[in-house]
Motif scaffolding. Structure first.
Motif, PDB file in Angstrom:
ATOM      1  N   ALA A  38       3.201  46.197  -8.341  1.00 32.07           N
ATOM      2  CA  ALA A  38       2.443  45.636  -9.463  1.00 32.07           C
ATOM      3  C   ALA A  38       1.099  45.225  -8.859  1.00 32.07           C
ATOM      4  O   ALA A  38       0.879  45.423  -7.652  1.00 32.07           O
ATOM      5  N   ARG A  39       0.209  44.614  -9.676  1.00 36.57           N
ATOM      6  CA  ARG A  39      -1.101  44.238  -9.126  1.00 36.57           C
ATOM      7  C   ARG A  39      -1.077  42.862  -8.455  1.00 36.57           C
ATOM      8  O   ARG A  39      -1.739  42.652  -7.459  1.00 36.57           O
ATOM      9  N   ARG A  40      -0.288  41.915  -8.974  1.00 39.27           N
ATOM     10  CA  ARG A  40      -0.356  40.522  -8.482  1.00 39.27           C
ATOM     11  C   ARG A  40       0.553  40.327  -7.266  1.00 39.27           C
ATOM     12  O   ARG A  40       1.772  40.174  -7.404  1.00 39.27           O
ATOM     13  N   GLY A 155      -1.583  51.585 -30.522  1.00 36.49           N
ATOM     14  CA  GLY A 155      -1.841  52.209 -29.217  1.00 36.49           C
ATOM     15  C   GLY A 155      -0.643  52.099 -28.292  1.00 36.49           C
ATOM     16  O   GLY A 155      -0.339  53.020 -27.521  1.00 36.49           O
ATOM     17  N   TYR A 156       0.036  50.977 -28.366  1.00 41.48           N
ATOM     18  CA  TYR A 156       1.256  50.774 -27.568  1.00 41.48           C
ATOM     19  C   TYR A 156       2.326  51.769 -27.999  1.00 41.48           C
ATOM     20  O   TYR A 156       2.957  52.444 -27.179  1.00 41.48           O
ATOM     21  N   SER A 157       2.513  51.867 -29.323  1.00 46.84           N
ATOM     22  CA  SER A 157       3.505  52.781 -29.875  1.00 46.84           C
ATOM     23  C   SER A 157       3.200  54.229 -29.443  1.00 46.84           C
ATOM     24  O   SER A 157       4.097  54.984 -29.055  1.00 46.84           O
ATOM     25  N   ASP A 190      12.528  38.427 -24.157  1.00 48.43           N
ATOM     26  CA  ASP A 190      11.759  37.208 -23.852  1.00 48.43           C
ATOM     27  C   ASP A 190      11.102  37.307 -22.486  1.00 48.43           C
ATOM     28  O   ASP A 190      11.658  36.894 -21.478  1.00 48.43           O
ATOM     29  N   THR A 191       9.884  37.862 -22.454  1.00 45.98           N
ATOM     30  CA  THR A 191       9.124  38.003 -21.202  1.00 45.98           C
ATOM     31  C   THR A 191       7.654  37.704 -21.485  1.00 45.98           C
ATOM     32  O   THR A 191       7.266  37.476 -22.628  1.00 45.98           O
ATOM     33  N   GLY A 192       6.854  37.790 -20.437  1.00 46.77           N
ATOM     34  CA  GLY A 192       5.423  37.483 -20.556  1.00 46.77           C
ATOM     35  C   GLY A 192       4.660  38.405 -21.479  1.00 46.77           C
ATOM     36  O   GLY A 192       3.613  38.026 -22.008  1.00 46.77           O
TER      37      GLY A 192
HETATM   38  N1  NAP Z   1       9.241  42.241 -23.629  1.00 50.88           N
HETATM   39  C1  NAP Z   1       9.504  43.038 -24.645  1.00 50.88           C
HETATM   40  O1  NAP Z   1       9.735  42.586 -25.783  1.00 50.88           O
HETATM   41  C2  NAP Z   1       9.570  44.538 -24.416  1.00 50.88           C
HETATM   42  C3  NAP Z   1      10.153  45.329 -25.420  1.00 50.88           C
HETATM   43  C4  NAP Z   1      10.217  46.703 -25.230  1.00 50.88           C
HETATM   44  C5  NAP Z   1       9.718  47.273 -24.076  1.00 50.88           C
HETATM   45  N2  NAP Z   1       9.150  46.485 -23.116  1.00 50.88           N
HETATM   46  C6  NAP Z   1       8.601  47.152 -21.935  1.00 50.88           C
HETATM   47  O2  NAP Z   1       9.143  46.579 -20.754  1.00 50.88           O
HETATM   48  C7  NAP Z   1       8.225  46.770 -19.678  1.00 50.88           C
HETATM   49  C8  NAP Z   1       8.081  45.462 -18.930  1.00 50.88           C
HETATM   50  O3  NAP Z   1       7.462  44.505 -19.776  1.00 50.88           O
HETATM   51  P1  NAP Z   1       7.836  42.956 -19.731  1.00 50.88           P
HETATM   52  O4  NAP Z   1       8.323  42.600 -21.080  1.00 50.88           O
HETATM   53  O5  NAP Z   1       8.654  42.649 -18.549  1.00 50.88           O
HETATM   54  O6  NAP Z   1       6.374  42.308 -19.610  1.00 50.88           O
HETATM   55  P2  NAP Z   1       5.629  41.538 -18.433  1.00 50.88           P
HETATM   56  O7  NAP Z   1       6.432  40.370 -17.969  1.00 50.88           O
HETATM   57  O8  NAP Z   1       4.268  41.298 -18.934  1.00 50.88           O
HETATM   58  O9  NAP Z   1       5.600  42.602 -17.244  1.00 50.88           O
HETATM   59  C9  NAP Z   1       4.722  43.667 -17.219  1.00 50.88           C
HETATM   60  C10 NAP Z   1       4.627  44.153 -15.786  1.00 50.88           C
HETATM   61  O10 NAP Z   1       3.728  45.272 -15.735  1.00 50.88           O
HETATM   62  C11 NAP Z   1       2.834  45.061 -14.666  1.00 50.88           C
HETATM   63  N3  NAP Z   1       1.576  45.761 -14.884  1.00 50.88           N
HETATM   64  C12 NAP Z   1       0.711  45.634 -15.920  1.00 50.88           C
HETATM   65  N4  NAP Z   1      -0.364  46.412 -15.709  1.00 50.88           N
HETATM   66  C13 NAP Z   1      -0.159  47.041 -14.526  1.00 50.88           C
HETATM   67  C14 NAP Z   1      -0.923  47.964 -13.763  1.00 50.88           C
HETATM   68  N5  NAP Z   1      -2.130  48.413 -14.168  1.00 50.88           N
HETATM   69  N6  NAP Z   1      -0.423  48.389 -12.571  1.00 50.88           N
HETATM   70  C15 NAP Z   1       0.784  47.945 -12.139  1.00 50.88           C
HETATM   71  N7  NAP Z   1       1.543  47.082 -12.828  1.00 50.88           N
HETATM   72  C16 NAP Z   1       1.070  46.631 -14.002  1.00 50.88           C
HETATM   73  C17 NAP Z   1       2.657  43.559 -14.593  1.00 50.88           C
HETATM   74  O11 NAP Z   1       2.273  43.166 -13.294  1.00 50.88           O
HETATM   75  P3  NAP Z   1       0.771  42.811 -12.791  1.00 50.88           P
HETATM   76  O12 NAP Z   1       0.092  42.069 -13.902  1.00 50.88           O
HETATM   77  O13 NAP Z   1       1.036  41.973 -11.575  1.00 50.88           O
HETATM   78  O14 NAP Z   1       0.135  44.106 -12.459  1.00 50.88           O
HETATM   79  C18 NAP Z   1       4.069  43.080 -14.848  1.00 50.88           C
HETATM   80  O15 NAP Z   1       4.812  43.079 -13.668  1.00 50.88           O
HETATM   81  C19 NAP Z   1       6.936  47.293 -20.304  1.00 50.88           C
HETATM   82  O16 NAP Z   1       6.848  48.692 -20.116  1.00 50.88           O
HETATM   83  C20 NAP Z   1       7.102  46.965 -21.774  1.00 50.88           C
HETATM   84  O17 NAP Z   1       6.373  47.842 -22.602  1.00 50.88           O
HETATM   85  C21 NAP Z   1       9.067  45.134 -23.258  1.00 50.88           C
END
Ligand code: NAP
Length: 258
Positions: A38-40, A155-157, A190-192
């Motif tokens: 990831a980036r962070r 755009g996400y979709s 439930d995530t960021g």
């Molecule tokens: N939460 C939901 O309701 C939900 C539902 C359906 C699908 N999803 C999918 O689940 C996946 C994970 O999401 P999450 O819910 O866990 O959200 P999250 O906590 O925001 O995690 C997103 C992750 O993606 C990384 N990321 C973002 N931009 C990046 C880049 N340019 N290069 C590398 N890493 C990058 C972030 O890390 P850094 O910022 O450190 O780079 C973070 O680790 C996503 O694909 C999301 O679309 C989530």
């Protein structure tokens, strides 16, 4: 098998938070060897420490998946550390929250495509030769928004629909190779990512991240072609061809539109 991922060599993108971080922790509990991307970097280091506490091995590889070069280095470093690769989890993703008609800055759409779609394609390209050697697995975290058009997330979709087109085609290309492709479609978790979007408003509560990650780990172990989560998601995919208008109305209600 109790711990199908014991000793397995795994790359997880988006491992610094949310679903990716929880996948890392659960796989570490099975004794996996993990390359966390990831980036962070500080957040990745925290996840890596939690993985080591649980009995896994962890390598931190700061990576922006929009960079093809950094995706190439990610595979290179994982293979240099562990001698091969058994599983790639394409999880990194960003979202949006705005009606398309109200979107002033179209670069939002390009960024989403670059992270969610191209990031997964780049990582897969550089991991594939190693996965072919190990007869490994590819897991792609899509969304229910990859199955239906999600209002305020156009755009996400689109980026998640693109993942289905690409990885369904790749699965066919890989038939007989021993490499499996699993597409995962969670509903709200439930995530960021809940906080992403221009109004900063939180969505209603979703599935616990631990439950979501557990389902993903089991689907990966079974090499399932697709995992659709939530009762609405499961039923919706069967009724969409017959009652598309109903699905549209449910999608509007889910994001709070009248
Ligand atoms: N939460 C939901 O309701 C939900 C539902 C359906 C699908 N999803 C999918 O689940 C996946 C994970 O999401 P999450 O819910 O866990 O959200 P999250 O906590 O925001 O995690 C997103 C992750 O993606 C990384 N990321 C973002 N931009 C990046 C880049 N340019 N290069 C590398 N890493 C990058 C972030 O890390 P850094 O910022 O450190 O780079 C973070 O680790 C996503 O694909 C999301 O679309 C989530």
């Amino acid at each position: 098998m109790a711990n199908p991922f014991a000793g397995k060599r795994i790359i997880i993108t988006g491992a610094s938070s949310g679903i990716g971080a929880e996948l890392a922790r659960q796989l570490a509990s099975q004794g996996a060897r993990l390359a966390l991307a990831a980036r962070r970097e500080p957040e990745l280091q925290t996840v890596a420490a939690a993985c080591r506490e649980r009995g896994g091995e962890a390598l931190v590889v700061p990576t922006d998946v929009t960079s093809e070069e950094q995706c190439r280095r990610l595979s290179e470093q994982a293979v240099a550390a562990w001698g091969g690769l058994d599983l790639l989890i394409n999880n990194a993703g960003i979202s949006m929250r705005k009606l398309f008609a109200e979107l002033d800055d179209l670069s939002v759409l390009a960024n989403i495509m670059a992270v969610n779609y191209l990031g997964s394609v780049y990582c897969t390209h550089y991991a594939l030769p190693h996965l072919l050697q190990s007869r490994g697995r590819i897991v792609v975290i899509s969304s229910l928004a990859g199955k239906v058009g999600a209002p305020t997330r156009s755009g996400y979709s689109a980026s998640k629909h693109a993942l289905h087109g690409f990885f369904d085609a790749l699965r066919v290309e890989l038939a007989g190779s021993g490499v499996s492709v699993t597409l995962v479609c969670p509903g709200f978790v439930d995530t960021g990512i809940r906080r992403y979007g221009e109004d900063g408003a939180l969505r209603p509560r979703g599935m616990a991240v631990e439950v979501c990650a557990g389902k993903i780990v089991r689907a990966a172990a079974r090499r399932r072609r697709e995992l659709v989560m939530t009762p609405i998601g499961k039923v919706g995919r069967f009724i969409k061809p017959f009652l598309p208008g109903l699905i549209d109305r449910v999608a509007r209600r889910k994001v709070g539109l009248p």
